[in-house]
Motif scaffolding. Structure first.
Motif, PDB file in Angstrom:
ATOM      1  N   GLY A  92       0.811  -1.225   0.000  1.00  0.00           N
ATOM      2  CA  GLY A  92       0.000   0.000   0.000  1.00  0.00           C
ATOM      3  C   GLY A  92       0.837   1.263   0.000  1.00  0.00           C
ATOM      4  N   PHE A  93       2.135   1.136  -0.229  1.00  0.00           N
ATOM      5  CA  PHE A  93       3.005   2.319  -0.158  1.00  0.00           C
ATOM      6  C   PHE A  93       3.842   2.498  -1.426  1.00  0.00           C
ATOM      7  CE2 PHE A  93       1.949   1.017   4.095  1.00  0.00           C
ATOM      8  CZ  PHE A  93       1.445   2.215   4.599  1.00  0.00           C
ATOM      9  N   VAL A 109      -3.831  -5.794 -10.095  1.00  0.00           N
ATOM     10  CA  VAL A 109      -3.067  -5.381  -8.907  1.00  0.00           C
ATOM     11  C   VAL A 109      -3.834  -5.696  -7.625  1.00  0.00           C
ATOM     12  CG1 VAL A 109      -2.098  -3.385  -7.698  1.00  0.00           C
ATOM     13  CG2 VAL A 109      -1.807  -3.600 -10.171  1.00  0.00           C
ATOM     14  N   ILE A 110      -3.161  -6.408  -6.714  1.00  0.00           N
ATOM     15  CA  ILE A 110      -3.736  -6.685  -5.390  1.00  0.00           C
ATOM     16  C   ILE A 110      -2.903  -5.901  -4.377  1.00  0.00           C
ATOM     17  CG2 ILE A 110      -4.244  -8.468  -3.672  1.00  0.00           C
ATOM     18  CD1 ILE A 110      -4.120 -10.535  -5.973  1.00  0.00           C
ATOM     19  N   VAL A 111      -3.541  -4.942  -3.704  1.00  0.00           N
ATOM     20  CA  VAL A 111      -2.801  -4.096  -2.748  1.00  0.00           C
ATOM     21  C   VAL A 111      -2.826  -4.754  -1.366  1.00  0.00           C
ATOM     22  CG1 VAL A 111      -2.635  -1.814  -1.673  1.00  0.00           C
ATOM     23  CG2 VAL A 111      -3.393  -2.027  -4.054  1.00  0.00           C
ATOM     24  N   ARG A 314      11.503  29.913   1.365  1.00  0.00           N
ATOM     25  CA  ARG A 314      11.939  31.323   1.442  1.00  0.00           C
ATOM     26  C   ARG A 314      12.925  31.545   2.581  1.00  0.00           C
ATOM     27  NH1 ARG A 314       6.551  32.688  -0.430  1.00  0.00           N
ATOM     28  NH2 ARG A 314       5.786  32.938   1.694  1.00  0.00           N
ATOM     29  N   GLN A 315      12.907  30.631   3.548  1.00  0.00           N
ATOM     30  CA  GLN A 315      13.853  30.728   4.676  1.00  0.00           C
ATOM     31  C   GLN A 315      15.049  29.808   4.506  1.00  0.00           C
ATOM     32  OE1 GLN A 315      11.612  31.033   8.614  1.00  0.00           O
ATOM     33  NE2 GLN A 315      10.146  30.039   7.255  1.00  0.00           N
ATOM     34  N   GLY A 316      15.211  29.297   3.277  1.00  0.00           N
ATOM     35  CA  GLY A 316      16.396  28.482   2.988  1.00  0.00           C
ATOM     36  C   GLY A 316      16.276  27.020   3.367  1.00  0.00           C
ATOM     37  N   ILE A 317      15.036  26.536   3.520  1.00  0.00           N
ATOM     38  CA  ILE A 317      14.836  25.121   3.856  1.00  0.00           C
ATOM     39  C   ILE A 317      14.264  24.400   2.629  1.00  0.00           C
ATOM     40  CG2 ILE A 317      13.589  23.477   5.327  1.00  0.00           C
ATOM     41  CD1 ILE A 317      15.449  25.096   7.017  1.00  0.00           C
ATOM     42  N   ALA A 318      14.916  23.345   2.193  1.00  0.00           N
ATOM     43  CA  ALA A 318      14.452  22.594   1.026  1.00  0.00           C
ATOM     44  C   ALA A 318      13.775  21.306   1.473  1.00  0.00           C
ATOM     45  CB  ALA A 318      15.637  22.280   0.111  1.00  0.00           C
ATOM     46  N   VAL A 319      12.436  21.308   1.398  1.00  0.00           N
ATOM     47  CA  VAL A 319      11.659  20.092   1.660  1.00  0.00           C
ATOM     48  C   VAL A 319      10.651  19.950   0.517  1.00  0.00           C
ATOM     49  CG1 VAL A 319      11.871  20.128   4.177  1.00  0.00           C
ATOM     50  CG2 VAL A 319      10.001  21.390   3.082  1.00  0.00           C
ATOM     51  N   ARG A 320      10.001  18.793   0.462  1.00  0.00           N
ATOM     52  CA  ARG A 320       9.056  18.576  -0.627  1.00  0.00           C
ATOM     53  C   ARG A 320       7.632  18.487  -0.086  1.00  0.00           C
ATOM     54  NH1 ARG A 320       9.133  13.714  -5.174  1.00  0.00           N
ATOM     55  NH2 ARG A 320       7.130  14.243  -6.101  1.00  0.00           N
ATOM     56  N   ALA A 321       6.690  19.059  -0.837  1.00  0.00           N
ATOM     57  CA  ALA A 321       5.284  19.011  -0.422  1.00  0.00           C
ATOM     58  C   ALA A 321       4.431  18.422  -1.541  1.00  0.00           C
ATOM     59  CB  ALA A 321       4.795  20.423  -0.101  1.00  0.00           C
ATOM     60  N   GLY A 322       3.307  17.816  -1.159  1.00  0.00           N
ATOM     61  CA  GLY A 322       2.382  17.289  -2.155  1.00  0.00           C
ATOM     62  C   GLY A 322       2.161  15.803  -1.970  1.00  0.00           C
ATOM     63  N   LEU A 323       2.011  15.100  -3.086  1.00  0.00           N
ATOM     64  CA  LEU A 323       1.730  13.655  -3.029  1.00  0.00           C
ATOM     65  C   LEU A 323       2.980  12.808  -3.293  1.00  0.00           C
ATOM     66  CD1 LEU A 323      -1.770  13.422  -4.801  1.00  0.00           C
ATOM     67  CD2 LEU A 323      -1.257  13.641  -2.363  1.00  0.00           C
ATOM     68  N   HIS A 324       4.078  13.428  -3.676  1.00  0.00           N
ATOM     69  CA  HIS A 324       5.363  12.721  -3.811  1.00  0.00           C
ATOM     70  C   HIS A 324       5.288  11.548  -4.793  1.00  0.00           C
ATOM     71  CE1 HIS A 324       6.131  15.078  -0.188  1.00  0.00           C
ATOM     72  NE2 HIS A 324       5.028  14.552   0.296  1.00  0.00           N
ATOM     73  N   CYS A 325       4.455  11.692  -5.813  1.00  0.00           N
ATOM     74  CA  CYS A 325       4.304  10.644  -6.848  1.00  0.00           C
ATOM     75  C   CYS A 325       3.866   9.312  -6.267  1.00  0.00           C
ATOM     76  CB  CYS A 325       5.589  10.450  -7.654  1.00  0.00           C
ATOM     77  SG  CYS A 325       6.103  11.894  -8.560  1.00  0.00           S
ATOM     78  N   ALA A 326       3.217   9.336  -5.112  1.00  0.00           N
ATOM     79  CA  ALA A 326       2.813   8.079  -4.482  1.00  0.00           C
ATOM     80  C   ALA A 326       1.398   8.208  -3.916  1.00  0.00           C
ATOM     81  CB  ALA A 326       3.813   7.691  -3.396  1.00  0.00           C
ATOM     82  N   LEU A 328      -0.953   6.157  -3.872  1.00  0.00           N
ATOM     83  CA  LEU A 328      -1.357   4.936  -3.157  1.00  0.00           C
ATOM     84  C   LEU A 328      -0.949   5.012  -1.685  1.00  0.00           C
ATOM     85  CD1 LEU A 328      -2.606   2.124  -3.372  1.00  0.00           C
ATOM     86  CD2 LEU A 328      -0.389   1.260  -4.146  1.00  0.00           C
ATOM     87  N   ALA A 329       0.233   5.526  -1.425  1.00  0.00           N
ATOM     88  CA  ALA A 329       0.715   5.661  -0.039  1.00  0.00           C
ATOM     89  C   ALA A 329      -0.160   6.645   0.732  1.00  0.00           C
ATOM     90  CB  ALA A 329       2.166   6.128  -0.028  1.00  0.00           C
ATOM     91  N   HIS A 330      -0.568   7.727   0.074  1.00  0.00           N
ATOM     92  CA  HIS A 330      -1.433   8.714   0.747  1.00  0.00           C
ATOM     93  C   HIS A 330      -2.826   8.151   0.991  1.00  0.00           C
ATOM     94  CE1 HIS A 330       1.269  12.152   0.837  1.00  0.00           C
ATOM     95  NE2 HIS A 330       1.718  11.721  -0.327  1.00  0.00           N
ATOM     96  N   GLU A 331      -3.288   7.346   0.037  1.00  0.00           N
ATOM     97  CA  GLU A 331      -4.585   6.682   0.218  1.00  0.00           C
ATOM     98  C   GLU A 331      -4.507   5.793   1.453  1.00  0.00           C
ATOM     99  OE1 GLU A 331      -6.046   5.144  -3.622  1.00  0.00           O
ATOM    100  OE2 GLU A 331      -6.965   3.557  -2.405  1.00  0.00           O
ATOM    101  N   SER A 332      -3.415   5.065   1.587  1.00  0.00           N
ATOM    102  CA  SER A 332      -3.245   4.164   2.731  1.00  0.00           C
ATOM    103  C   SER A 332      -3.203   4.929   4.045  1.00  0.00           C
ATOM    104  CB  SER A 332      -1.946   3.350   2.579  1.00  0.00           C
ATOM    105  OG  SER A 332      -2.011   2.528   1.443  1.00  0.00           O
ATOM    106  N   ALA A 333      -2.554   6.074   4.048  1.00  0.00           N
ATOM    107  CA  ALA A 333      -2.375   6.826   5.294  1.00  0.00           C
ATOM    108  C   ALA A 333      -3.484   7.843   5.537  1.00  0.00           C
ATOM    109  CB  ALA A 333      -1.020   7.542   5.271  1.00  0.00           C
ATOM    110  N   GLY A 334      -4.380   8.013   4.574  1.00  0.00           N
ATOM    111  CA  GLY A 334      -5.475   8.965   4.737  1.00  0.00           C
ATOM    112  C   GLY A 334      -5.067  10.405   4.494  1.00  0.00           C
ATOM    113  N   THR A 335      -4.056  10.631   3.696  1.00  0.00           N
ATOM    114  CA  THR A 335      -3.592  12.010   3.439  1.00  0.00           C
ATOM    115  C   THR A 335      -3.722  12.398   1.964  1.00  0.00           C
ATOM    116  OG1 THR A 335      -1.345  11.100   3.269  1.00  0.00           O
ATOM    117  CG2 THR A 335      -1.962  12.103   5.375  1.00  0.00           C
ATOM    118  N   LEU A 336      -4.588  11.676   1.255  1.00  0.00           N
ATOM    119  CA  LEU A 336      -4.724  11.945  -0.184  1.00  0.00           C
ATOM    120  C   LEU A 336      -5.243  13.368  -0.440  1.00  0.00           C
ATOM    121  CD1 LEU A 336      -4.214  10.410  -2.810  1.00  0.00           C
ATOM    122  CD2 LEU A 336      -6.575   9.631  -2.757  1.00  0.00           C
TER     123      LEU A 336
END
Lengths: 366, 84
Positions: A92-93, A109-111, A314-326, A328-336
């Motif tokens: 599921g990830f 596909v069987i998840v 803007r404060q010089g921190i590089a992180v990623r936001a969104g669905l991260h091309c996954a 299915l993982a967000h569906e599993s965790a409830g963050t879709l």
């Protein structure tokens, strides 16, 4: 910049990686295409890369296919192993680099396993997927969104016992967890060269147990009169001119990983990841953290996750936001619906880095 | 001492063959296979000098390194395929 997007690519490469790329660009010609010194040097460089990878990942040099990235390797592996209509168990990830090729092939596909950080549940659900008739399995070692380490040794052992061929996606684990082709008994293991292995972008590795079907057809520098690709690995799966400077850098990156020690790298990254998770919880964020977590932590801020990442940028921190091309993982965790902000640590993880991040993250809740 | 040439279809097999033989104390050199030896097109070959070829074959078999052909150099300098 405080770089915390190592799940996408490692950014601060060791200096020897840059030197190796430059050296290859100035001294290596096309490998397998000539007998002169510069072509032979390129041959030796590619072989050295295969040897280093073979030493790290429990296989022989000829079982190491050099690819453009992990997605490239996964596509070769899935096209080789999975036939249309086949029942395939996936966790599921999974990333879209697994899901999309399977759907494109028309696989059923069987998840299995949607509970984060619960290895027992993952294993139980995988056994259930096999009971439903799964004929093959493709699964990730570590979730690229949540850092959840799946129980791959146990899943692999179950596959071997039941005669189920499987593909392991080591995109987030190669370079920080033990990955071993022979020990696991995988048909294929795909990994990027540019993440935990610290090589340049445009590099990847596909470890093959025994053969595979080419995704590309073309010149290999061998058996030129044959109308079909050679049977022998790795040439069978490597058509066209190779990215020699990239693989030279990858070899230097892998040497760095080998010398530093995979366990040491994991400990360094994991410690900061856990400290970061605790700090985010103290700030009142919804944080996804638990046992069996690698060096990646996701959180849901009290605002849109893309806006939060932009404020951090803007404060010089590089992180990623969104669905991260996954998705299915967000569906599993409830963050879709919300997506997450992902913080992923690398070989240069440090308490100072974590503290600087948390200091700026605190401004998200004021 | 006899001179031999072992041909391979895969450059990677030839390279590992070179590494395996060298670590066992054999002196060998990797190069392109002469065109006349390779009817399927380009290939790679190991040239080596040793008293007999049997231990080399054993070593390559043990390492699961398949080769294409083995040639032996005759007194007049020509290479002749060994029937093994």
């Amino acid at each position: 910049m405080i770089y915390l997007d190592n799940g996408a690519t490692s950014f601060h490469k060791p200096p020897q990686v840059r030197r190796a790329v430059l050296n290859a660009m100035t001294s290596c010609a096309n490998p397998g295409r000539g007998g002169y010194a510069a072509a032979r040097k390129a041959d030796r460089m590619l072989f050295a890369t295969r040897q280093t990878a073979a030493g790290l990942f429990g296989c022989q040099p000829e079982q190491v296919v050099l690819t453009n990235n992990c997605t490239h390797g996964l596509n070769i592996a899935i096209r080789s192993l999975i036939k249309p209509g086949m029942k395939v168990a996936v966790s599921g990830f999974e990333h879209n680099s697994v899901v999309r090729p399977l759907y494109a092939l028309g696989a059923e596909v069987i998840v299995f396993g949607k509970k984060l950080f619960d290895q027992q549940d993952t294993l139980y659900r995988f056994a259930k997927a096999l009971d439903k008739g799964a004929q093959a399995a493709v699964f990730t070692h570590v979730s690229n969104v949540f850092g959840y380490i799946l129980p791959v040794e146990e899943i692999a052992a179950l596959c071997v016992r039941r005669g189920i061929p499987f593909i392991l996606d080591a995109a987030q684990s190669a370079g920080s967890l033990d990955v071993n082709l022979e020990k696991l008994g995988a048909k294929f293991i795909a990994m990027p060269g540019h993440k935990g292995l610290l090589g340049p972008q445009g590099t990847g590795l596909l470890l093959c147990a025994d053969g595979g079907e080419p995704l590309l057809q073309g010149g290999t520098g061998t058996a030129s009169l044959e109308k079909t690709m050679p049977q022998e690995l790795p040439e069978r799966l490597e058509a066209g001119t190779m990215n020699v400077p990239g693989y030279a850098g990858l070899n230097a990156g892998m040497e760095y990983v080998r010398r530093t020690g995979i366990e040491n790298l994991f400990c360094r990254e994991h410690r900061q990841c856990m400290a970061c998770a605790e700090g985010l919880k103290r700030l009142g964020m919804q944080v996804f953290s638990g046992p069996h977590q690698a060096a990646t932590v996701s959180f849901v801020p009290k605002m849109d996750c893309v806006d939060a990442a932009q404020i951090l940028a803007r404060q010089g921190i590089a992180v990623r936001a969104g669905l991260h091309c996954a998705p299915l993982a967000h569906e599993s965790a409830g963050t879709l619906q919300t997506g997450t902000v992902r913080v992923s640590f690398g070989h240069d993880a440090s308490p100072e880095q974590t503290a600087a991040f948390l200091k700026r993250a605190a401004k998200l809740v004021r | 001492m006899e001179k031999y040439m072992i041909t391979f279809r895969s450059v990677t097999y030839a390279q590992r063959g070179e590494a395996v033989l060298r670590s066992a104390g054999f002196r060998c050199a990797l190069g392109r296979t002469p065109r006349w030896m390779e009817e399927q097109g380009c290939g790679y070959a190991l040239r080596l000098t040793c008293p007999e070829i049997a231990p080399v074959q054993q070593l390559l078999r043990r390492e699961k390194l398949s080769w294409r052909r083995i040639y032996e150099q005759k007194e007049d300098g020509t290479m002749e395929v060994l029937e093994l």
